[in-house]
Design a protein around this motif. Structure first.
Motif, short mmCIF file in Angstrom:
data_model
loop_
_atom_site.label_atom_id
_atom_site.label_comp_id
_atom_site.label_asym_id
_atom_site.label_seq_id
_atom_site.Cartn_x
_atom_site.Cartn_y
_atom_site.Cartn_z
N PRO A 180 7.81 -11.17 23.41
CA PRO A 180 9.05 -10.82 22.57
C PRO A 180 9.12 -9.42 22.76
O PRO A 180 8.08 -8.68 22.96
CB PRO A 180 8.69 -10.92 21.14
N ARG A 181 10.14 -8.75 22.66
CA ARG A 181 10.46 -7.19 22.47
C ARG A 181 9.80 -6.65 21.14
O ARG A 181 9.97 -7.50 20.17
CB ARG A 181 12.09 -7.03 22.35
N PRO A 182 9.44 -5.48 21.31
CA PRO A 182 8.81 -4.82 20.16
C PRO A 182 9.83 -4.94 18.76
O PRO A 182 10.86 -4.73 19.13
CB PRO A 182 8.60 -3.45 20.47
N ARG A 183 9.21 -5.22 17.70
CA ARG A 183 10.12 -5.23 16.36
C ARG A 183 11.08 -4.17 16.27
O ARG A 183 12.35 -4.33 16.05
CB ARG A 183 9.37 -5.53 15.23
N TRP A 184 10.94 -2.93 16.50
CA TRP A 184 11.55 -1.86 16.48
C TRP A 184 12.92 -1.86 17.43
O TRP A 184 13.92 -1.72 17.08
CB TRP A 184 11.05 -0.47 16.57
N LYS A 185 12.59 -2.45 18.81
CA LYS A 185 13.76 -2.71 19.64
C LYS A 185 14.57 -3.75 19.07
O LYS A 185 15.89 -3.68 19.06
CB LYS A 185 13.21 -2.90 20.85
N ARG A 186 14.24 -4.92 18.30
CA ARG A 186 15.12 -6.04 17.83
C ARG A 186 15.64 -5.23 16.77
O ARG A 186 16.89 -5.72 16.45
CB ARG A 186 14.28 -7.08 17.51
N ALA A 187 15.36 -4.59 15.97
CA ALA A 187 15.83 -3.79 14.55
C ALA A 187 16.91 -3.02 15.36
O ALA A 187 18.12 -3.24 14.96
CB ALA A 187 15.00 -2.85 13.96
N ILE A 188 16.85 -2.06 16.49
CA ILE A 188 17.86 -1.47 16.95
C ILE A 188 19.08 -2.30 17.35
O ILE A 188 20.28 -2.14 17.11
CB ILE A 188 17.40 -0.55 17.80
N SER A 189 18.56 -3.49 17.98
CA SER A 189 19.68 -4.41 18.90
C SER A 189 20.52 -4.82 17.38
O SER A 189 21.77 -4.81 17.57
CB SER A 189 19.09 -5.49 19.35
N GLU A 190 19.85 -5.21 16.43
CA GLU A 190 20.48 -5.93 15.50
C GLU A 190 21.63 -4.83 14.79
O GLU A 190 22.47 -5.17 14.23
CB GLU A 190 19.62 -6.35 14.47
N MET A 191 21.30 -3.47 14.56
CA MET A 191 22.01 -2.59 14.10
C MET A 191 23.20 -1.93 14.92
O MET A 191 23.93 -1.24 14.26
CB MET A 191 21.14 -1.46 13.58
N SER A 192 23.23 -2.20 16.36
CA SER A 192 23.72 -1.36 16.91
C SER A 192 25.22 -2.03 17.48
O SER A 192 26.00 -1.34 18.29
CB SER A 192 23.02 -1.15 18.35
N GLY A 193 25.46 -3.11 16.86
CA GLY A 193 26.90 -3.65 17.29
C GLY A 193 27.88 -3.04 16.85
O GLY A 193 27.81 -2.41 15.68
N THR A 194 29.32 -3.50 17.23
CA THR A 194 30.51 -2.77 16.65
C THR A 194 30.60 -3.27 15.30
O THR A 194 31.40 -2.84 14.44
CB THR A 194 31.76 -3.14 17.61
N GLU A 195 30.32 -4.42 14.88
CA GLU A 195 30.34 -5.04 13.56
C GLU A 195 28.88 -5.00 12.86
O GLU A 195 28.66 -5.92 12.10
CB GLU A 195 30.95 -6.46 13.67
N SER A 196 28.29 -4.13 13.04
CA SER A 196 26.90 -3.64 12.44
C SER A 196 27.09 -2.13 12.26
O SER A 196 28.22 -1.68 11.59
CB SER A 196 25.71 -4.06 12.89
N LEU A 197 26.04 -1.62 12.15
CA LEU A 197 25.85 -0.03 11.80
C LEU A 197 25.91 0.58 13.24
O LEU A 197 25.57 1.98 13.18
CB LEU A 197 24.85 0.33 11.27
N GLY A 198 26.52 0.20 14.41
CA GLY A 198 26.78 0.89 15.63
C GLY A 198 27.39 2.22 15.54
O GLY A 198 26.80 2.94 16.19
N PHE A 199 28.54 2.09 15.05
CA PHE A 199 29.30 3.39 15.03
C PHE A 199 28.63 4.28 14.12
O PHE A 199 28.81 5.56 14.40
CB PHE A 199 30.66 3.17 14.91
N ALA A 200 27.94 3.98 13.09
CA ALA A 200 27.37 5.06 12.01
C ALA A 200 26.18 5.38 12.87
O ALA A 200 26.06 6.92 12.90
CB ALA A 200 26.67 4.42 10.72
N ILE A 201 25.59 4.93 13.75
CA ILE A 201 24.32 5.50 14.66
C ILE A 201 25.20 6.44 15.88
O ILE A 201 24.58 7.28 16.19
CB ILE A 201 23.37 4.43 15.10
N GLY A 202 26.02 5.41 16.48
CA GLY A 202 27.00 6.33 17.43
C GLY A 202 27.14 7.64 17.32
O GLY A 202 27.39 8.50 18.29
N LYS A 203 27.87 8.10 16.15
CA LYS A 203 28.21 9.24 15.58
C LYS A 203 27.01 10.30 15.85
O LYS A 203 27.49 11.45 16.34
CB LYS A 203 28.56 9.25 14.18
#
Length: 695
Positions: free
Chosen positions: A359-382
């Motif tokens: 499996p990918r490390p958990r922190w990477k899975r967390a970032i993946s979960e957060m990074s979509g357009t219908e998640s917190l992706g744009f908050a991070i993207g800014k």
């Protein structure tokens, strides 16, 4: 029901007997050329002396025999695929870089005291995701409400309600619907309705007699049984077999992928008021009521399969659907649940289906979960844009886009097979292309969103509700043309036919795609060809069915369309000859749009590169001519190594040819033959009349 905005459908995206050696010059000339190239920039390029990793090459391979291995063979033979990956290449390397940069952003947020509202959302979501002790202690209890609702299904109306709530619960359903643009009026939204509901990547996985797929199905049934056992379901083995039978029935009525991408066949508009009469036997009112969406116009993407699936819904016992929904609710929420559930899910979908060993490390899975357009992706993207994307890159990219626009315009003028009438319409579409570069002009806001630091599943549901409510709010208004389908930290690009726009997130504007300090030949061969690829989607076999305003209509003469399709058919045949796995070929018809984008985009980029030279000869650097550097840059963009399972997934379920075959697109370009002295006896040689030249 997939009732969220269909960002994933935005359109076509982007995620080698004597060797003919490069032209040799004196050491003095090489050195002088390299120094000259470097002196034109403030600092050296990230890769090599001019922007390409020459150490990756295998110069024992003739470019005309295998251009992929010539350009990247040394890297390919020596690179070991990490245990947590199923493929690795230029895209993956940049995605890793972006991921680490986002990790730095989040790490800073986690230790800051004075967080703004959006940073607090990121902080709390990440903390909830990383609290493995709390997650393991809860087991599957965070989704027990959904499982209890499934258990209590007593009739078809109850079943339809559960289908309709899948946008919130994460279940898979045989009929889906999502808010999209009206293809006949892109200023309006409409609901797109289609058929889904499969757990395996494609219908071929259910229907093929190939031994590989037989074994995958056997492993899938075992996995379903194990997941149902974790949910304490009785008769798990029997239910698992019946779930496979149910999904096989759905797969049997679905259209093949190449048919599903035909925009003429998938345009079937209908008023909501007529739906029950035209597609009877399904409680559409109950289904749509769960989403809150009231838009009156719909499009049925697969008419016959929708009717067939309605029959399957009514024919199969409720008990089978309950088992089906229980399994898919578990598996689709597995990354949010306890480790035993996640690990069982990974063992099948990661290890068995994709060849991923860890499996990918958990922190990477967390970032993946957060990074979509219908998640917190744009908050991070800014924050990502502020810290990692120089405005100068946006300016240089804008210049490149305009150079490619000019080059494509010139190529349209010179097309011998296209009439003046169609050329006029093509130019109108080209001039109407709207580029979006780096990041949105208007950022997604998160006012009213609630995220806590201790309820991961609830956080995900809150995000789904938040974006669903936004869809409900905007559905009857004019379409939002400022909305992006990818976040800035995403390494990709796309073309949206409804808005006739080409979009390049910030994260792809890095080496090997784009380097402000690289030789121009490299930037044109890499990001230039990517720009051309996305422009090419506006003129591929499907994108060409929409006009300058994004309206789906035929703007071609019949003769020109027939000439275009003959060339497209020829390219489909060419790619269908590639056999990555014995007995499993590239689907040249399903990947046709991407292949037209590659071959055409490369031609546009080469034209733009030649125009940039203004009649001057490009310098020779490290023994390589400008044309050689251009084509090498292209090939190295597509270097990749992947597991056989991942390759199989790509062949059967992907719309892109595997990278090693995308690297071979230059075989359709005369300049490549001249650059590398490719001769008729070479493996990749195509006679001039066999080279596909479309744009």
């Amino acid at each position: 029901m997939k009732m969220k905005f269909l960002a994933a459908v935005i359109a076509a995206s982007l995620g080698v007997t004597g060797c003919s050696q490069p032209e040799q010059t004196s050491e003095q000339t090489d050195t002088a050329s390299a120094q000259n190239a470097t002196s034109q920039t403030e600092q050296a390029p990230e890769l090599g002396t001019f922007g390409v990793d020459l150490s990756a090459r295998d110069e024992s391979v003739k470019p005309g025999d295998d251009f992929f291995m010539y350009a990247s063979g040394n890297w390919y033979e020596n690179y070991e695929l990490p245990a947590d990956k199923t493929r690795y290449g230029a895209f993956t390397a940049l995605a890793d870089r972006s991921e680490k940069q986002v990790k730095t952003i989040i790490d800073d947020i986690m230790v800051k005291d004075d967080l703004n509202a959006e940073e607090q959302l990121v902080h709390d979501f990440y903390q909830a995701y990383m609290d493995t002790d709390a997650i393991n202690e809860k087991g599957i209890s965070p989704i027990s409400d959904v499982l209890n609702t499934i258990d209590s299904i007593e009739n078809r109306q109850d079943l339809t309600e559960v289908f309709g709530n899948a946008w919130l619960t994460g279940a898979v359903t045989p009929i889906w619907a999502g808010l999209w643009y009206n293809r006949l009026d892109p200023n309006e939204y409409q609901l797109s309705v289609g058929v889904g509901g499969l757990g395996l990547p494609d219908r071929d996985y259910y229907l093929s007699d190939d031994e590989r797929f037989v074994k995958i199905r056997e492993a899938y049934v075992t996995h379903i049984e194990n997941m149902l056992t974790l949910a304490k379901e009785e008769n798990a083995a029997d239910k698992a077999q019946r779930i496979l039978e149910l999904e096989t029935a759905i797969a049997n009525v679905q259209w093949p992928r190449e048919k599903r991408r035909d925009r003429d066949l998938t345009l079937n508009q209908i008023e909501r008021s007529e739906l029950s009469d035209t597609y009877p036997g399904f409680d559409w009112d109950t289904f749509f009521a769960q989403s809150g969406l009231k838009v009156p116009a719909l499009n049925i993407s697969q008419p016959e399969p929708v009717r067939d699936v309605i029959d399957i819904i009514n024919d199969k016992p409720l008990e089978d659907w309950q088992a089906y929904l229980t399994f898919h609710t578990l598996t689709n929420n597995a990354s949010l649940l306890s480790e035993d559930v996640y690990q069982e899910n990974f063992d099948f979908f990661g290890r068995t289906l994709s060849g991923q060993q860890e499996p990918r490390p958990r922190w990477k899975r967390a970032i993946s979960e957060m990074s979509g357009t219908e998640s917190l992706g744009f908050a991070i993207g800014k924050i990502y844009v502020d810290q990692y994307f120089p405005e100068s890159s946006k300016e240089q990219m804008s210049e490149l886009v305009e150079n490619l626009r000019k080059a494509l315009g010139k190529r349209i003028d010179n097309l011998e097979w296209m009439s003046e009438e169609t050329k006029k319409n093509a130019h109108e579409k080209l001039q109407a292309f709207r580029p979006k570069i780096g990041y949105p002009d208007e950022w997604q806001t998160f006012d009213g969103l609630e995220i806590t630091s201790d309820k991961l599943v609830q956080n995900v549901r809150n995000l789904r509700k938040f974006f669903q409510e936004q869809d409900v709010e905007r559905e009857l208004k004019p379409t939002d043309r400022e909305r992006w389908g990818m976040t800035p930290q995403r390494v990709n690009a796309y073309y949206n036919s409804s808005f006739n726009e080409i979009v390049f997130p910030a994260a792809i504007l890095q080496p090997p795609f784009f380097d402000p300090n690289a030789d121009p030949a490299v930037n044109y061969g890499a990001i230039g060809a990517v720009i051309g690829h996305e422009m090419g989607h506006g003129f591929d076999d499907q994108g060409s069915k929409s006009d300058a305003m994004g309206i789906q209509r035929n703007w071609w003469t019949d003769e020109d369309r027939a000439a275009f399709e003959a060339k497209a058919d020829k390219l489909a045949e060419q790619y269908s000859q590639y056999e990555p796995i014995e007995g499993n070929f590239v689907n040249g018809r399903n990947s046709l749009g991407e292949n037209i984008g590659d071959v055409g985009g490369l031609a546009m980029a080469y034209e733009a590169y030649q125009l940039s030279l203004e009649g001057e000869e490009a310098p020779v650097i490290d023994g390589l001519t400008g044309d050689q550097r251009f084509f090498l840059a292209w090939a190295q963009v597509w270097k990749e190594k992947r597991t056989e399972q991942s390759m199989l997934n790509q062949l059967r379920a992907g719309t892109h040819a595997p990278g090693r075959y995308r690297a071979l697109a230059p075989r359709n370009h005369d300049a490549w033959y001249e650059a590398f002295n490719v001769q008729p006896e070479d493996e990749l040689y195509l006679a001039p009349e066999e080279r596909v030249r479309i744009w």
